[in-house]
Design a protein around this motif. Structure first.
Motif, PDB file in Angstrom:
ATOM      1  N   ALA A 110       0.827  -1.219   0.000  1.00 46.77           N
ATOM      2  CA  ALA A 110       0.000   0.000   0.000  1.00 46.77           C
ATOM      3  C   ALA A 110       0.853   1.258   0.000  1.00 46.77           C
ATOM      4  CB  ALA A 110      -0.944  -0.019   1.194  1.00 46.77           C
ATOM      5  N   ASP A 115      -0.244   8.542  -6.055  1.00 46.04           N
ATOM      6  CA  ASP A 115      -1.192   9.638  -6.019  1.00 46.04           C
ATOM      7  C   ASP A 115      -1.708   9.805  -7.442  1.00 46.04           C
ATOM      8  OD1 ASP A 115      -0.808  10.187  -3.316  1.00 46.04           O
ATOM      9  OD2 ASP A 115       0.942  11.430  -3.745  1.00 46.04           O
ATOM     10  N   ALA A 141      -6.830  -2.227  -2.010  1.00 49.26           N
ATOM     11  CA  ALA A 141      -6.894  -0.930  -1.326  1.00 49.26           C
ATOM     12  C   ALA A 141      -7.031   0.209  -2.328  1.00 49.26           C
ATOM     13  CB  ALA A 141      -5.641  -0.736  -0.465  1.00 49.26           C
ATOM     14  N   LEU A 142      -6.310   0.118  -3.438  1.00 46.71           N
ATOM     15  CA  LEU A 142      -6.410   1.155  -4.471  1.00 46.71           C
ATOM     16  C   LEU A 142      -7.800   1.161  -5.090  1.00 46.71           C
ATOM     17  CD1 LEU A 142      -5.072   3.320  -6.244  1.00 46.71           C
ATOM     18  CD2 LEU A 142      -4.287   1.463  -7.757  1.00 46.71           C
ATOM     19  N   CYS A 143      -8.335  -0.020  -5.344  1.00 42.52           N
ATOM     20  CA  CYS A 143      -9.673  -0.142  -5.928  1.00 42.52           C
ATOM     21  C   CYS A 143     -10.720   0.521  -5.041  1.00 42.52           C
ATOM     22  CB  CYS A 143      -9.996  -1.623  -6.127  1.00 42.52           C
ATOM     23  SG  CYS A 143     -11.628  -1.961  -6.805  1.00 42.52           S
ATOM     24  N   VAL A 144     -10.680   0.209  -3.757  1.00 43.04           N
ATOM     25  CA  VAL A 144     -11.649   0.781  -2.817  1.00 43.04           C
ATOM     26  C   VAL A 144     -11.442   2.287  -2.667  1.00 43.04           C
ATOM     27  CG1 VAL A 144     -12.390   0.785  -0.404  1.00 43.04           C
ATOM     28  CG2 VAL A 144     -11.956  -1.389  -1.574  1.00 43.04           C
ATOM     29  N   ARG A 145     -10.185   2.709  -2.630  1.00 36.12           N
ATOM     30  CA  ARG A 145      -9.873   4.131  -2.454  1.00 36.12           C
ATOM     31  C   ARG A 145     -10.444   4.996  -3.560  1.00 36.12           C
ATOM     32  NH1 ARG A 145      -3.749   6.119  -3.018  1.00 36.12           N
ATOM     33  NH2 ARG A 145      -4.457   6.678  -5.120  1.00 36.12           N
ATOM     34  N   GLU A 146     -10.437   4.490  -4.783  1.00 38.41           N
ATOM     35  CA  GLU A 146     -10.848   5.295  -5.927  1.00 38.41           C
ATOM     36  C   GLU A 146     -12.260   4.986  -6.422  1.00 38.41           C
ATOM     37  OE1 GLU A 146      -9.036   7.736  -6.971  1.00 38.41           O
ATOM     38  OE2 GLU A 146      -7.277   7.275  -5.735  1.00 38.41           O
ATOM     39  N   ASP A 148     -15.270   5.684  -5.542  1.00 38.00           N
ATOM     40  CA  ASP A 148     -16.276   6.745  -5.601  1.00 38.00           C
ATOM     41  C   ASP A 148     -15.937   7.810  -6.639  1.00 38.00           C
ATOM     42  OD1 ASP A 148     -17.749   5.565  -3.603  1.00 38.00           O
ATOM     43  OD2 ASP A 148     -16.808   6.706  -1.989  1.00 38.00           O
ATOM     44  N   ARG A 149     -14.715   7.763  -7.160  1.00 42.55           N
ATOM     45  CA  ARG A 149     -14.249   8.842  -8.039  1.00 42.55           C
ATOM     46  C   ARG A 149     -14.044   8.403  -9.482  1.00 42.55           C
ATOM     47  NH1 ARG A 149      -9.415  11.542  -9.475  1.00 42.55           N
ATOM     48  NH2 ARG A 149      -8.152   9.822  -8.694  1.00 42.55           N
ATOM     49  N   SER A 179     -16.951  -2.811  -5.638  1.00 45.70           N
ATOM     50  CA  SER A 179     -16.481  -1.473  -5.999  1.00 45.70           C
ATOM     51  C   SER A 179     -16.469  -1.231  -7.503  1.00 45.70           C
ATOM     52  CB  SER A 179     -15.058  -1.263  -5.451  1.00 45.70           C
ATOM     53  OG  SER A 179     -15.020  -1.417  -4.052  1.00 45.70           O
TER      54      SER A 179
END
Length: 301
Positions: A110, A115, A141-146, A148-149, A179
């Motif tokens: 992670a 960015d 983690a990257l999949c979940v982080r992005e 919504d965007r 996601s």
């Protein structure tokens, strides 16, 4: 750009020297890597994210990405070996011996997540990179982080032989499927997951679920129902890279039509999806007509 996140490796393919000795030739590969290559060749804004080694095999991967116009600036370069997959043939059937311990790709964490630059417009995940830890957890983690965007496509391409902890893998995969805006699966994937295309749409935010059916084509599921797109006729040499090329064709078609965004996918209909699926099928037909993972360039379509 459409950022493909996952494995890149070297396939060591069996050859014979002029002296009759058994040898292996290195070829750049990996499902997610192949998808990025196909995207670049189809003139989409393509990017690759995954751990790349500074060794000689890592240089082969980096050069191959550049040759197909794939941007790899977000991929961390590390002083670890490249994953190698030695291929042997027994009665025409391929068997693989993977050397993946402590490699550049597998040891992604992670802390290595980028960015996102303003020009990253969509994310693609899939392949065996969703199995091997710690990299698999980093991609999740990257999949979940992005989620919504950015619009996200997931192709699990489940390989049961690679799964050592099915419980952890199921939990990770479920999180990523929840996601995803676009999901592609095969009958075998659905059987392993234990659901249906409609079930995949219900568990998360998917706007399009694709069921690939080999020579029978692909079936698309969306909020308005389902539709079929026939496979393109081709003289099949082998099917290596066919699914990866289809993924790239689909994403390219959506991007060219202005439909590869969260907002556009939310209101897209069969009329919007069908041309993208057709492009994916046409691109995949060219790939299967020649040896290895060799996706077509845009002018070949």
């Amino acid at each position: 750009m459409i950022l493909c996140c996952g494995e890149a490796l070297i396939d060591m393919l069996p050859r014979q020297t002029e002296a009759g000795e058994t040898a292996f030739a290195p070829y750049a590969g990996g499902s997610v890597f192949n998808t990025s290559i196909a995207l670049g060749r189809l003139q989409s804004p393509a990017g690759y994210f995954g751990g790349l080694s500074t060794d000689l095999f890592g240089q082969i991967l980096t050069d191959t990405l550049a040759a197909s116009k794939v941007d790899s600036r977000l991929a961390p370069r590390v002083d670890r070996p490249t994953t190698l997959a030695f291929v042997t043939l027994t009665d025409g059937q391929a068997q693989y011996a993977f050397y993946d311990e402590n490699t550049a790709g597998r040891m992604l964490t992670a802390e290595n997540l980028p960015d996102m630059s303003a020009d990253v417009s969509a994310l693609f995940f899939g392949g065996i990179s969703l199995v091997a830890e710690p990299a698999a957890d980093a991609y999740a983690a990257l999949c979940v982080r992005e989620a919504d965007r950015l619009p996200i496509m997931v192709d699990p391409n489940i390989r049961p032989a690679f799964i050592t902890d099915s419980g952890r893998y199921r939990a990770r995969l479920e999180t990523m499927l929840q996601s995803a805006d676009i999901i592609k699966v095969s009958d075998e994937d659905l059987e392993w997951i234990g659901t249906t295309p409609e079930g995949l749409m219900e568990i998360g935010q998917a706007k399009l679920v694709l069921l690939t059916m080999g020579a029978q084509g692909v079936r698309g599921f969306w909020s308005g129902g389902s539709f079929d797109v026939a496979a393109q006729k081709a003289e099949v040499v082998d099917t290596v890279g066919a699914g990866d090329t289809f993924n790239a064709g689909l994403l390219t078609g959506l991007w060219k039509a202005g439909k590869l965004s969260k907002e556009a996918l939310a209101t897209a209909t069969e009329a919007d999806f069908r041309p993208a699926l057709d492009l994916g099928s046409r691109a995949a037909a060219i790939t299967v007509s020649r040896a290895g993972a060799n996706p077509p360039w845009d002018h070949e379509l």
